[in-house]
Design a protein around this motif. Structure first.
Motif, PDB file in Angstrom:
ATOM      1  N   UNK A 152       0.878  -1.176   0.000  1.00 38.74           N
ATOM      2  CA  UNK A 152       0.000   0.000   0.000  1.00 38.74           C
ATOM      3  C   UNK A 152       0.908   1.215   0.000  1.00 38.74           C
ATOM      4  N   UNK A 153       0.597   2.161  -0.878  1.00 34.59           N
ATOM      5  CA  UNK A 153       1.447   3.338  -1.065  1.00 34.59           C
ATOM      6  C   UNK A 153       0.885   4.554  -0.350  1.00 34.59           C
ATOM      7  N   UNK A 154       1.795   5.405   0.123  1.00 35.94           N
ATOM      8  CA  UNK A 154       1.404   6.731   0.565  1.00 35.94           C
ATOM      9  C   UNK A 154       1.125   7.606  -0.654  1.00 35.94           C
ATOM     10  N   UNK A 155       0.630   8.817  -0.423  1.00 32.89           N
ATOM     11  CA  UNK A 155       0.281   9.704  -1.535  1.00 32.89           C
ATOM     12  C   UNK A 155       1.464  10.542  -2.015  1.00 32.89           C
ATOM     13  N   UNK A 156       2.620  10.366  -1.396  1.00 38.86           N
ATOM     14  CA  UNK A 156       3.832  10.943  -1.939  1.00 38.86           C
ATOM     15  C   UNK A 156       4.228  12.290  -1.386  1.00 38.86           C
ATOM     16  N   UNK A 157       5.518  12.584  -1.474  1.00 42.67           N
ATOM     17  CA  UNK A 157       6.081  13.901  -1.176  1.00 42.67           C
ATOM     18  C   UNK A 157       6.767  14.397  -2.450  1.00 42.67           C
ATOM     19  N   UNK A 158       6.311  15.526  -2.960  1.00 42.26           N
ATOM     20  CA  UNK A 158       6.911  16.080  -4.176  1.00 42.26           C
ATOM     21  C   UNK A 158       8.046  17.011  -3.787  1.00 42.26           C
ATOM     22  N   UNK A 159       9.249  16.676  -4.237  1.00 42.85           N
ATOM     23  CA  UNK A 159      10.449  17.439  -3.890  1.00 42.85           C
ATOM     24  C   UNK A 159      10.926  18.214  -5.110  1.00 42.85           C
ATOM     25  N   UNK A 160      11.118  19.505  -4.925  1.00 33.22           N
ATOM     26  CA  UNK A 160      11.658  20.353  -5.999  1.00 33.22           C
ATOM     27  C   UNK A 160      12.974  20.933  -5.519  1.00 33.22           C
ATOM     28  N   UNK A 161      14.056  20.613  -6.230  1.00 36.96           N
ATOM     29  CA  UNK A 161      15.363  21.137  -5.875  1.00 36.96           C
ATOM     30  C   UNK A 161      15.727  22.222  -6.877  1.00 36.96           C
ATOM     31  N   UNK A 162      16.090  23.396  -6.348  1.00 40.52           N
ATOM     32  CA  UNK A 162      16.431  24.511  -7.239  1.00 40.52           C
ATOM     33  C   UNK A 162      17.877  24.945  -6.998  1.00 40.52           C
ATOM     34  N   UNK A 163      18.482  25.572  -8.029  1.00 41.38           N
ATOM     35  CA  UNK A 163      19.892  25.981  -7.904  1.00 41.38           C
ATOM     36  C   UNK A 163      20.060  27.075  -6.859  1.00 41.38           C
TER      37      UNK A 163
END
Lengths: 114, 108
Positions: free
Chosen positions: B97-108
């Motif tokens: 069963x999966x979680x709904x996720x963490x969206x990670x944005x890496x910027x310079x």
């Protein structure tokens, strides 16, 4: 790394159409799974199997059939496709020993039902 | 309710910084797996864990089955770390069963 191959990569059909999504794994894994991924819902389990001829119902099975013809091949069938089945479909496989229980995914099939 | 809950839902990082993602379980999880879905949509298995910790390059994960949670630490974030991270656990040992996720944005 384990290999799971899905086909087709993209599919467009009309409401009421008949669609078969294919999945093959060459990892000698017992378990195979079909998930759908939708924004806001994450990955949801449709059907899974622990061997040829076996089928288990997942969390969102309505409108889907599945068949595991061999240890390698697992098919997802939509016999009367509906727009609500527009989604990204993933197949995955894993083994049953501690050394091979990691789950590996195919690249996904994008299905659009018009 | 959510059997596998992830936090935060989204995260913005600057290159070179560190961060942690968390996964809480309301099921009796004996193992946990972490995945990264990259911007092209591919799902990559990062970790398979029994209780304890594992490290892979700049990523480190821990799993506490008694307290029912797992963490994923990103050290020295790079642009290629961007994507959505999912944790997953198998109740009863069969289907994850999966979680709904963490969206990670890496910027310079």
């Amino acid at each position: 790394e384990a290999a799971v191959t899905q086909s087709p990569r993209n599919k467009v059909t009309v409401t009421g159409g008949n669609v078969t999504l294919s999945c093959r794994q060459t990892n000698s894994h017992n378990y195979m799974y079909w998930y759908r991924q939708d924004t806001g819902h994450g990955l949801r389990l449709i059907h899974y199997s622990y061997g040829a001829g076996n089928l288990q119902i997942g969390d969102v099975p309505d409108g889907y059939k599945a068949t595991r013809t061999t240890q390698e091949d697992f098919f997802l069938l939509l016999e009367l496709a509906s727009p609500s089945q527009t989604s990204l479909y993933f197949c995955a496989s894993r083994g049953t020993n501690l050394s091979n229980e990691r789950l590996f995914f195919g690249h996904g099939t994008k299905l659009s039902v018009l | 309710g959510d059997k596998v809950k992830q936090s935060p839902s989204a995260l913005s990082l600057q290159e070179g910084t560190n961060s942690a993602l968390r996964c809480n379980f309301s099921i009796a999880a004996t193992t946990v797996q972490w995945f990264l879905q990259n911007p092209r949509g591919s799902l990559i298995n990062l970790f398979y864990l029994v209780p304890g910790t594992k490290e892979n390059g700049r990523l480190k994960s821990a799993f506490d089955s008694k307290e029912s949670y797992s963490t994923l630490h990103i050290r020295d974030a790079q642009l290629e770390d961007s994507g959505t991270y999912f944790c997953a656990a198998p109740p009863g040992g069969r289907a994850l069963i999966f979680g709904t996720g963490t969206t990670v944005s890496v910027s310079p």
